[in-house]
Each structure stands twice: as C-alpha cells, then as structure tokens.
Design an enzyme around this catalytic site. Structure first.
Site, short mmCIF file in Angstrom:
data_model
loop_
_atom_site.label_atom_id
_atom_site.label_comp_id
_atom_site.label_asym_id
_atom_site.label_seq_id
_atom_site.Cartn_x
_atom_site.Cartn_y
_atom_site.Cartn_z
N GLU A 122 0.83 -1.21 0.00
CA GLU A 122 0.00 0.00 0.00
C GLU A 122 0.86 1.26 0.00
O GLU A 122 0.56 2.25 -0.68
CB GLU A 122 -0.93 0.02 1.23
CG GLU A 122 -2.03 -1.02 1.19
CD GLU A 122 -3.10 -0.78 0.12
OE1 GLU A 122 -3.08 0.26 -0.55
OE2 GLU A 122 -3.94 -1.68 -0.06
N ARG A 126 0.61 3.80 -3.21
CA ARG A 126 0.01 5.13 -2.94
C ARG A 126 1.10 6.19 -2.79
O ARG A 126 1.01 7.26 -3.39
CB ARG A 126 -0.82 5.09 -1.66
CG ARG A 126 -2.01 4.15 -1.76
CD ARG A 126 -2.94 4.25 -0.58
NE ARG A 126 -3.79 3.07 -0.51
CZ ARG A 126 -5.05 3.05 -0.08
NH1 ARG A 126 -5.62 4.14 0.36
NH2 ARG A 126 -5.73 1.93 -0.05
N ASP A 249 -5.08 -9.41 -8.66
CA ASP A 249 -5.39 -8.42 -9.71
C ASP A 249 -4.20 -7.66 -10.32
O ASP A 249 -3.86 -7.81 -11.49
CB ASP A 249 -6.46 -7.42 -9.21
CG ASP A 249 -6.20 -6.87 -7.80
OD1 ASP A 249 -5.14 -7.17 -7.22
OD2 ASP A 249 -7.06 -6.12 -7.29
N GLU A 365 -12.41 0.89 -10.15
CA GLU A 365 -12.06 0.04 -11.31
C GLU A 365 -13.08 0.05 -12.45
O GLU A 365 -12.71 0.06 -13.63
CB GLU A 365 -11.80 -1.40 -10.85
CG GLU A 365 -10.50 -1.59 -10.06
CD GLU A 365 -10.57 -1.15 -8.60
OE1 GLU A 365 -11.66 -0.73 -8.14
OE2 GLU A 365 -9.54 -1.22 -7.91
#
Ligand code: DMJ
Length: 459
Positions: A122, A126, A249, A365
């Site tokens: 993360e 980010r 993903d 998404e």
C-alpha cells in the site's frame, strides 16, 4: 440519356445528404463536447467538495471520516496519504490552489524516519507512486528525494530467501514482518521501483522488484496460473485459488504495464503466457455474456463464479493490450453489475446475479475501464456509463462532510470512510473520461495501479 438524368438528380442528392450528415455529425460532436466539458466541470466540483471536507475536518491526517467529520491515521503518525494520493489529480484537473495546499502539507510534514512497521504494497502504490508522479508533474526535487528515502527504507522487504517481499517493514530499523504474501503484493512494485532506477540511475530498485516478479512467475502452476497466497520464505503456495480479484489483480496488470513502461521483453513474455491461461481457465462465457471467475491453479477446474468491484479493472488491461472485443464484452457486464444495484457491490455471484459481499468502498475500477474503453473506441456508450457512475456517487455516497463508502449497496447504508483512492483514482478516471483527450499523453505515460501517471521519458 436516362442514365444521365438519373445521375443528374442523384449526385446533388448524395452530396446534399453527405453534407447534411456532416453538419449533423459536427453538431452532435459539438453537443457531445459541450456536454462532456460540463460533466468534467461537475466532477471537479465533486472533487473540490471531497478535498475541501478533508481540509476542513481532517487536515494533516491520512484520511477523512466523512460521517463523523474527523480524521484518521493508518499508523501512529500520519503519512498525509490523502494529499499525496490526490496531488496529481489536482494537477490534471488544473486545480492550482488545491495543489498548492496539498504540496505544502506533503513537504512540510512528510518524513520517513519513523519507528513504524508499514505495509509495503500500500505504501508503494500510494506513496512511492504518488511521489514519483508528483516529481514528474511538478518538477520539485523534494518529491524525488522523499521517494528515494522511502524506497531505501522499504528495500529490506526483498531480503527473503526467495527475493519475494515480506508483507511489511519497520521504516527505521529495517526489521521485516509477515512471510505470507500474495501475487498482488509481490508483483505490483515494478512500476514504482523501476521508475526510481530510471530517475536516479541506481539499478537496485529495478533489479529487486523484477527479481520478485520473476520468482513469483517461476512458481506458477504447470497450466500457467498463480494462487492467492504464497509463503515468501519457502516459496510454497498456501492458497491455490486463481482469479482476477484482490490479492492477484494488479500482478497481472503490472506484467503488461511493466512491458509498456520499460520495454523489457521479459515482462511481455510473462504477460503473454499468463493471458493465455487466464483466457483458458478463468474466462467464462455464460448466457449473460463474458465473465472471469475463479479456478484451481493446478487443475484449472472452476471453483466459483465470483466477480467483483476489484475484478472490474480487467477490461482496462485488455483494452491496453488491444484486445478490444473482449474488453468491450466484459465491460458490458461490469456495468450491469453497477446498474443492477445502482452502484456496484464488492462481490457478486455472476451466475445467480446475487450479491456475495454488499459493501461499496468508493472503488474506481469500473470507471477506470470505461475511461480506457472510451479512449480506445470513442464509443459514446462509455460517456453514458460515466453519467450513471457520477449520478450514483452523488446520490448514494455524497455527505455533507465528504464522500462515504457504503456498508451495503442493497440498503445504501453509509460507512464512516473515504479512502484516499477516491481522490487518487475514482474521481480522476471519471474526470479524464469527460476531459479533452489531450489532458493525457497516452504515448508517454502509464498509470500505476493507484492511477498515478508515470512518464516514460524519465525527466
Ligand atoms: C487501490 O488501492 C488500487 O487500485 C489497488 O490496485 C486495488 N485497490 C484500490 C482501489 O480499489
């Protein structure tokens, strides 16, 4: 003679109708342009509402709590995650004053010399991604220096026996934590670490992130699929279900995007074999059209027909790989998943068309895929989808103090959370869908998985 008369009448008629069509086309193009620029403005207004609420109720915190009007930090101290995630959206939207506010918050308060264990994935997508794109868009080397400092502190994650990263690391001591990881957390580091090598000339970032991907890929099954969980010390899979949702993903997304960003053929060959296996075992052509479900990585046997908000990134990736027909077909179903509950649930069973997990976390998404498809096809159907997304968001998620996730898309009950990716991704992709196409230089940049644009000209 009769032929001449015929042509005499036909030619002007054809010319007239061609010019009428052109006039109509020009008119409808102009109308569409006027409407889309109004919609782009509306998205900017919604962005200002969300950002303004953050500044009023949660300034300096990682994130806004949009019901209670308070702030929230991920760790014991803030990493100003919302300003950093939102900064490049402000630049793309031309919000100069907001960008100035965010930049001041980032540069005044961000330092990574902290005795805190952070989640590598993360923080990379980010913050490292945000700092790199901030540097490339704004030019201030303070962003690059912060990115290098952060990456150096994250590097110990790669010191596992396999080279695949640990879950987290203490930014001060370098102590690592968590030997159970997954393809997404292992394989979604390349764009950020690789770019840093291109920008600094130091090969260590590219090499370590690439080795992690190669080690993961080397452990794919004989039929070319990966599982959902892996032990980075032993290299053993601890969960063997394959799908396109969370935990896997963006591993697939980065195989293709790393090839496009770095022209490194190893990534293309990994993507090429992976997409063949995905299309063979995960793709599911049902009565309701194309979906991608879940399968056992070793046998290829289908284990469930679950699909969700996270899986909806896949039409964008298919479109980027020029597989337009499949992208169009899958996006049709992603949009059905949105429309059926007026906003999409986190997960559904696509055979029964029933909700499995009812929350909506303000995810981007579905919108991201409509944005890519509009770019590649110019089909106005994606602008129509965009209008629906925008209406759903303002109708169901907008609060007096920002934008809130939904605990359930069935009851529409709100929860006290506004993830930073709402400003980094959801509103960015929605804005770009309606904005003039020149806003983005498609030849020169690639979006990381948090929608931070990374330029491949390395300036
Ligand atoms: C974001 O942090 C990224 O897009 C990630 O790849 C998946 N989850 C969220 C958005 O849904």
């Amino acid at each position: 003679m009769s032929k001449k008369i015929h042509l005499f009448w036909i030619i002007p008629f054809v010319l007239l109708s061609i010019s009428c069509n052109r006039v109509q086309r020009d008119k409808s193009f102009k109308e569409t342009q006027e409407e889309t620029s109004l919609l782009a403005e509306q998205v900017k207004t919604e962005f200002r509402h969300a950002w303004g609420s953050y500044m009023k109720y949660a300034k300096g915190y990682d994130a806004l709590k949009p019901l209670s009007g308070t702030g929230h930090n991920w760790y014991s101290r803030s990493f100003v995650m919302t300003p950093l995630d939102a900064f490049d959206t402000m630049i793309l939207m031309g919000l100069t004053e907001e960008a100035r506010e965010a930049k001041a918050l980032i540069l005044d308060s961000l330092d990574f010399d902290r005795d805190i264990v952070v989640q590598n994935f993360e923080i990379t997508i980010r913050m490292l991604g945000g700092l790199i794109s901030a540097y490339q868009l704004d030019g201030d080397t303070a962003f690059l220096n912060l990115a290098v400092d952060l990456a150096d502190r994250l590097l110990p994650v790669f010191d596992s026996p396999t080279g695949m990263p640990y879950w987290g690391v203490n930014l001060k001591t370098g102590q690592t934590r968590g030997n159970i990881s997954n393809p997404a957390e292992t394989g979604t580091l390349m764009l950020e670490f690789g770019s840093l090598t291109k920008l600094t000339g130091n090969p260590v970032y590219y090499d370590k992130a690439k080795r992690a991907v190669m080690e993961l890929y080397a452990r794919q099954s004989d039929i070319g699929l990966v599982g959902e969980e892996i032990n980075v010390e032993t290299g053993e899979w601890t969960n063997s279900i394959c799908h396109l949702g969370g935990r896997i993903d963006s591993y697939y997304e980065y195989l293709l995007k790393s090839w496009l960003l770095f022209d490194d053929p190893d990534f293309y060959s990994m993507w090429e074999t992976s997409i063949l296996a995905i299309d063979k075992y995960l793709a599911d052509s049902t009565d309701s059209g194309l979906w991608y479900g879940q399968a056992d990585m070793n046998t290829g046997e289908r284990v469930s027909s679950r699909f969700g908000a996270l899986d909806a990134f896949f039409p964008a990736v298919l479109a980027l790989d020029n597989k337009i027909d499949r992208a169009v077909a899958l996006q049709e179903n992603c949009f059905k998943m949105w429309e059926k509950w007026s906003i999409e649930p986190e997960q559904i069973d696509y055979v029964k068309m029933e909700v499995v997990y009812p929350a909506y976390l303000l995810r981007p998404e579905n919108i991201e895929s409509a944005f890519y498809l509009y770019h590649f096809t110019h089909d106005k159907v994606y602008l129509e989808m965009g209008k629906v997304y925008l209406n759903s968001l303002t109708k169901h998620c907008k609060t007096e103090k920002g934008y809130a996730m939904l605990k359930s898309v069935i009851t529409k009950e709100k929860g006290d959370e506004m993830e930073s990716f709402f400003l980094a991704e959801t509103l960015k992709y929605l804005y770009l869908l309606f904005a003039p196409s020149e806003t983005i230089d498609w030849e020169a940049m690639i979006f990381n998985t948090e929608a931070h644009p990374i330029r491949k000209t390395w300036k």
